[in-house]
Design a protein around this motif. Structure first.
Motif, PDB file in Angstrom:
ATOM      1  N   ASP A 120       0.870  -1.184   0.000  1.00  0.00           N
ATOM      2  CA  ASP A 120       0.000   0.000   0.000  1.00  0.00           C
ATOM      3  C   ASP A 120       0.903   1.229   0.000  1.00  0.00           C
ATOM      4  O   ASP A 120       1.352   1.695   1.042  1.00  0.00           O
ATOM      5  CB  ASP A 120      -0.908  -0.023   1.219  1.00  0.00           C
ATOM      6  CG  ASP A 120      -1.966   1.086   1.187  1.00  0.00           C
ATOM      7  OD1 ASP A 120      -1.740   2.104   0.489  1.00  0.00           O
ATOM      8  OD2 ASP A 120      -2.999   0.938   1.859  1.00  0.00           O
ATOM      9  N   ASP A 162       0.153   4.236  -0.828  1.00  0.00           N
ATOM     10  CA  ASP A 162      -0.510   5.442  -0.323  1.00  0.00           C
ATOM     11  C   ASP A 162      -0.307   5.607   1.178  1.00  0.00           C
ATOM     12  O   ASP A 162      -0.164   6.718   1.682  1.00  0.00           O
ATOM     13  CB  ASP A 162      -2.011   5.400  -0.639  1.00  0.00           C
ATOM     14  CG  ASP A 162      -2.304   5.558  -2.130  1.00  0.00           C
ATOM     15  OD1 ASP A 162      -1.349   5.767  -2.906  1.00  0.00           O
ATOM     16  OD2 ASP A 162      -3.489   5.467  -2.508  1.00  0.00           O
ATOM     17  N   THR A 182      -1.875   2.347  -5.141  1.00  0.00           N
ATOM     18  CA  THR A 182      -1.122   3.561  -5.432  1.00  0.00           C
ATOM     19  C   THR A 182      -2.072   4.609  -5.985  1.00  0.00           C
ATOM     20  O   THR A 182      -2.872   4.322  -6.883  1.00  0.00           O
ATOM     21  CB  THR A 182       0.048   3.304  -6.402  1.00  0.00           C
ATOM     22  OG1 THR A 182       0.744   4.518  -6.634  1.00  0.00           O
ATOM     23  CG2 THR A 182      -0.413   2.721  -7.721  1.00  0.00           C
ATOM     24  N   GLU A 183      -2.026   5.808  -5.415  1.00  0.00           N
ATOM     25  CA  GLU A 183      -2.868   6.926  -5.827  1.00  0.00           C
ATOM     26  C   GLU A 183      -4.346   6.543  -5.904  1.00  0.00           C
ATOM     27  O   GLU A 183      -5.033   6.832  -6.878  1.00  0.00           O
ATOM     28  CB  GLU A 183      -2.377   7.503  -7.168  1.00  0.00           C
ATOM     29  CG  GLU A 183      -0.968   8.082  -7.052  1.00  0.00           C
ATOM     30  CD  GLU A 183      -0.460   8.680  -8.344  1.00  0.00           C
ATOM     31  OE1 GLU A 183      -1.110   8.473  -9.395  1.00  0.00           O
ATOM     32  OE2 GLU A 183       0.585   9.346  -8.304  1.00  0.00           O
ATOM     33  N   GLN A 184      -4.799   5.856  -4.848  1.00  0.00           N
ATOM     34  CA  GLN A 184      -6.207   5.455  -4.703  1.00  0.00           C
ATOM     35  C   GLN A 184      -6.672   4.486  -5.791  1.00  0.00           C
ATOM     36  O   GLN A 184      -7.868   4.396  -6.082  1.00  0.00           O
ATOM     37  CB  GLN A 184      -7.137   6.680  -4.666  1.00  0.00           C
ATOM     38  CG  GLN A 184      -7.030   7.486  -3.372  1.00  0.00           C
ATOM     39  CD  GLN A 184      -7.541   6.697  -2.162  1.00  0.00           C
ATOM     40  OE1 GLN A 184      -6.767   6.142  -1.395  1.00  0.00           O
ATOM     41  NE2 GLN A 184      -8.842   6.671  -1.987  1.00  0.00           N
ATOM     42  N   ALA A 188     -10.542   1.777  -9.054  1.00  0.00           N
ATOM     43  CA  ALA A 188     -10.307   2.957  -8.220  1.00  0.00           C
ATOM     44  C   ALA A 188     -10.961   2.694  -6.870  1.00  0.00           C
ATOM     45  O   ALA A 188     -11.929   1.933  -6.766  1.00  0.00           O
ATOM     46  CB  ALA A 188     -10.922   4.192  -8.864  1.00  0.00           C
TER      47      ALA A 188
END
Length: 198
Positions: free
Chosen positions: A35, A37, A175-177, A191
């Protein structure tokens, strides 16, 4: 059922359910988590007791929520078979619930209870988030503005749920939601949509 995962140098507490309802089926997941993020990277084994009334979609969403919220002290709660705990929860070293994680379409009363008890309350849903959130309008929910609802692209859970077996290998990369899921050799992408009450 102890986990083999680590977050930093810490091991999470219980992994999976300690008590199985009559007729439950045990599923195991060997999970690789990256993860980006949240900066959480780990490999862990997860045992999930599937309640007889639990759908494939609900169970997959529960397992995904566990991975996406993975932290020291995470565990499956009583969920369907126990009303005073959410499907997934995080406890601190004193046993206090710090994160109350609901799955599907919990009612406003459960959210109110969870939000009063835990620092953080979130919902992961495999359903239409607008329809999930609509019944909460004008209901009394403690700190409703702090509650977050997470959903996935339409069709993602329905495509992934049939891939679940009794023994599973799962890779979760965020990554990046965006979630990249590899489940038993099949890769799917979605997403992660975040919704706020009010």
């Amino acid at each position: 059922s102890e986990g083999t995962g680590r977050v930093g140098d810490h091991r999470p507490g219980r992994v999976g359910s300690d008590v199985m309802a009559i007729g439950s089926t045990m599923h195991t997941f060997e999970v690789q988590l990256a993860d980006m993020d949240r900066g959480v990277y780990d490999d862990f084994s997860l045992r999930a007791a599937r309640h007889p009334s639990e759908t494939d979609a609900y169970m997959l969403t529960r397992v995904l929520a566990y991975g996406l919220e993975f932290a020291e002290g995470i565990a499956f709660g009583g969920g369907i078979s126990q009303t005073d705990e959410p499907a997934v929860l995080v406890r601190d070293l004193t046993g206090q619930i710090t994160a109350w994680i609901e799955i599907g379409a919990p009612d406003a009363e459960r959210l109110h209870y969870g939000s009063r008890l835990a620092e953080r309350t979130v919902v992961y849903t495999h359903r239409d988030p607008a329809k999930v959130m609509a019944p909460w309008a004008d209901k009394r929910i403690h700190r409703s503005e702090d509650i977050r609802v997470f959903s996935f692209d339409a069709g993602f859970i329905d495509s992934a749920a049939p891939l679940i077996e009794r023994r599973n290998t799962m890779t979760l990369t965020v990554t990046e939601q965006v979630l990249y899921l590899d489940l038993n050799g099949t890769t799917l992408t979605t997403a992660i949509h975040e919704h706020q009450l009010g």
